[in-house]
Scaffold this active site. Structure first.
Site, PDB file in Angstrom:
ATOM      1  N   TYR A 144       0.851  -1.190   0.000  1.00  0.00           N
ATOM      2  CA  TYR A 144       0.000   0.000   0.000  1.00  0.00           C
ATOM      3  C   TYR A 144       0.884   1.237   0.000  1.00  0.00           C
ATOM      4  O   TYR A 144       1.847   1.318   0.764  1.00  0.00           O
ATOM      5  CB  TYR A 144      -0.895  -0.007   1.240  1.00  0.00           C
ATOM      6  CG  TYR A 144      -1.797   1.212   1.351  1.00  0.00           C
ATOM      7  CD1 TYR A 144      -2.815   1.442   0.422  1.00  0.00           C
ATOM      8  CD2 TYR A 144      -1.628   2.132   2.379  1.00  0.00           C
ATOM      9  CE1 TYR A 144      -3.638   2.551   0.519  1.00  0.00           C
ATOM     10  CE2 TYR A 144      -2.458   3.246   2.488  1.00  0.00           C
ATOM     11  CZ  TYR A 144      -3.459   3.453   1.556  1.00  0.00           C
ATOM     12  OH  TYR A 144      -4.272   4.558   1.659  1.00  0.00           O
ATOM     13  N   ASP A 239       9.298   2.671   0.097  1.00  0.00           N
ATOM     14  CA  ASP A 239       8.225   3.322   0.842  1.00  0.00           C
ATOM     15  C   ASP A 239       8.361   2.883   2.300  1.00  0.00           C
ATOM     16  O   ASP A 239       7.972   1.783   2.679  1.00  0.00           O
ATOM     17  CB  ASP A 239       6.853   2.926   0.277  1.00  0.00           C
ATOM     18  CG  ASP A 239       5.713   3.594   1.044  1.00  0.00           C
ATOM     19  OD1 ASP A 239       5.984   4.236   2.080  1.00  0.00           O
ATOM     20  OD2 ASP A 239       4.562   3.476   0.600  1.00  0.00           O
ATOM     21  N   LYS A 267       3.981   8.492   9.340  1.00  0.00           N
ATOM     22  CA  LYS A 267       3.743   7.855  10.636  1.00  0.00           C
ATOM     23  C   LYS A 267       4.742   8.309  11.713  1.00  0.00           C
ATOM     24  O   LYS A 267       4.629   9.423  12.192  1.00  0.00           O
ATOM     25  CB  LYS A 267       3.648   6.345  10.442  1.00  0.00           C
ATOM     26  CG  LYS A 267       2.436   6.058   9.530  1.00  0.00           C
ATOM     27  CD  LYS A 267       2.090   4.654   9.207  1.00  0.00           C
ATOM     28  CE  LYS A 267       0.770   4.658   8.418  1.00  0.00           C
ATOM     29  NZ  LYS A 267       0.739   3.880   7.201  1.00  0.00           N
TER      30      LYS A 267
END
Ligand SMILES: *Cc1c(COP(=O)(O)O)cnc(C)c1O
Length: 423
Positions: A144, A239, A267
């Protein structure tokens, strides 16, 4: 467990907000009950509006490596707030955060701050296209990268080269330039790179996948991606929105020894505030405006309050690098409890997933999809009734934070054993 207020709030929320939530997985769709509404959080605990307390292994889906409301982070945020919420002009904090990120991940020679992981990956892909002058990208099924159009793509059934949008509203044309390979499968990558020779701008990968449950790279897989991208003059994008500052201060490049050209963070880097970043090689990042021709901007980019939270969080991690050893050890203990219960466990540092595919192996998205979703939902409700909040989906990682004491890990292990009949 009382849940009157949460239930009422959810009813009202569903009239006002699509599905009652501001991000789909929060709706608890996979576990057959309504979500609880959070009132506040402290350390490893979440408190809901009905007065229940939960031991939190979701940790806001990754940012909470220090637990909730760490006093030093809260203090930094409060002081920043008092000085003004946003200026739209540069601040010393942005320079400091850029320097800290580069100190942790030396491959990041230049970095740009943005407001979400979605924005970071979308921008990194644009930079890769601008820098190489090529259009296509290769991504992996089950990885994702946020909800931007070009990345909400999965492989069409059977035909690896035919990509289809994963969401309504994404024009098929966008999907066409996103090629989808199989995680941990070198041949699938090689085939796409050969068929699209000279057209692939970048391979974008979660160096340790954590959005189909945790799926670590097989030995040699990332090395292979590094080799083939070099061979084909494509860029490699890691990523690291989850893995950055999670697998260690240096993230995946330190953890695996493989180095990418561009990195994305989110995050943890924002310490719980809306902040993310992309960066990497100086020559590549020099193509970003106003230095270069790749446009990317943001009214709230480098927001002073978010930057303060990020700096405070990274400094705590840098000042006490033993944190990583502690959370690694606790995650290992949890992993052992799930294995004893007969589940398939994947773990990388403080990230882990217990898959409901007994005896099986989970090395890619297809494997992850074989899990028994009903058994998972059962287990989720059992844990929640015992005051333990694990991710409400088989495809999300379990996050261990520094606030999860050995004692709490022990309690969790016993709750796992109790559900699976171990005790
Ligand atoms: C969460 C996540 C994103 C998206 O970040 P948002 O801040 O939710 O937009 C991108 N990539 C990975 C690997 C993620 O885990």
């Amino acid at each position: 467990m009382k849940c009157d207020k949460s239930e009422q709030l959810f009813q009202k929320a569903r009239r006002l907000i699509p599905g009652g939530v501001n991000s789909p997985v929060r709706a608890f769709g996979a576990v057959g009950r309504h979500p609880f509404f959070v009132e506040r959080a402290q350390g490893p605990w979440l408190y809901d509006v009905d007065g229940s307390r939960y031991l939190d292994y979701v940790c806001s889906w990754g940012p909470g490596i220090l637990g909730h409301a760490h006093p030093q982070v809260v203090d930094a945020v409060q002081r920043a707030c008092a000085g003004g919420l946003t200026f739209g002009a540069p601040t010393a904090g942005e320079v400091e955060l850029a320097e800290l990120i580069g100190a942790c991940v030396p491959d990041v020679e230049m970095v740009r701050l943005v407001s979400s992981g979605t924005e970071a990956v979308m921008s990194a892909v644009r930079v890769a296209r601008g820098y190489t002058g090529r259009e296509k990208i290769v991504k992996f099924a089950g990885n994702y990268h946020g909800h931007s159009d070009g990345l909400l793509v999965k492989a069409g059934s059977g035909l690896m080269t035919q990509s289809v949008p994963d969401s309504a509203g994404v024009p098929p044309g966008y999907a066409a330039s996103t090629l989808t390979a199989v995680y941990n499968d070198e041949a699938s990558v090689r085939a796409l790179m050969e068929e699209n020779h000279g057209q692939v701008a970048a391979v974008v990968v979660e160096p340790v996948a954590a959005n189909m449950g945790v799926v670590p790279p097989k030995k040699g897989f990332l090395e292979f991606l590094r080799r083939i991208t070099k061979e084909k003059s494509s860029l490699l994008i890691f990523d690291e929105v989850i893995t950055g500052f999670r697998l260690g201060l240096g993230g995946a490049s330190e953890y695996t020894g493989v180095h990418a050209d561009l990195y994305t963070f989110g995050k943890i880097v924002g310490g719980g505030m809306p902040l993310a970043a992309y960066g990497g090689r100086r020559d590549i990042m020099s193509s970003v405006a106003p230095l270069g021709a790749v446009y990317q901007a943001g009214t709230l980019s480098g927001n002073p309050v978010a930057v303060a939270a990020g700096i405070a969080t990274l400094k705590i991690l840098m000042d006490d690098p033993d944190i990583y050893e502690r959370i690694d050890r606790r995650a290992r203990t949890l992993a052992a409890a799930y294995r004893s219960a007969g589940l398939t466990v994947n773990r990388a540092g403080s990230l882990l997933s217990a898959f409901f595919v007994p005896g099986g192996q989970v090395e890619n998205y297809e494997d992850a999809c074989r899990c028994d979703r009903e058994a998972f939902a059962d287990y989720f409700r059992h844990m929640l009734e015992r005051g333990i909040y694990v991710a409400p989906s088989q495809f999300e990682a379990m996050f261990v934070s520094d606030a999860h004491s050995d004692e709490l890990i022990g309690e969790t292990s016993r709750a796992v054993a109790a559900h699976f009949g171990g005790i």
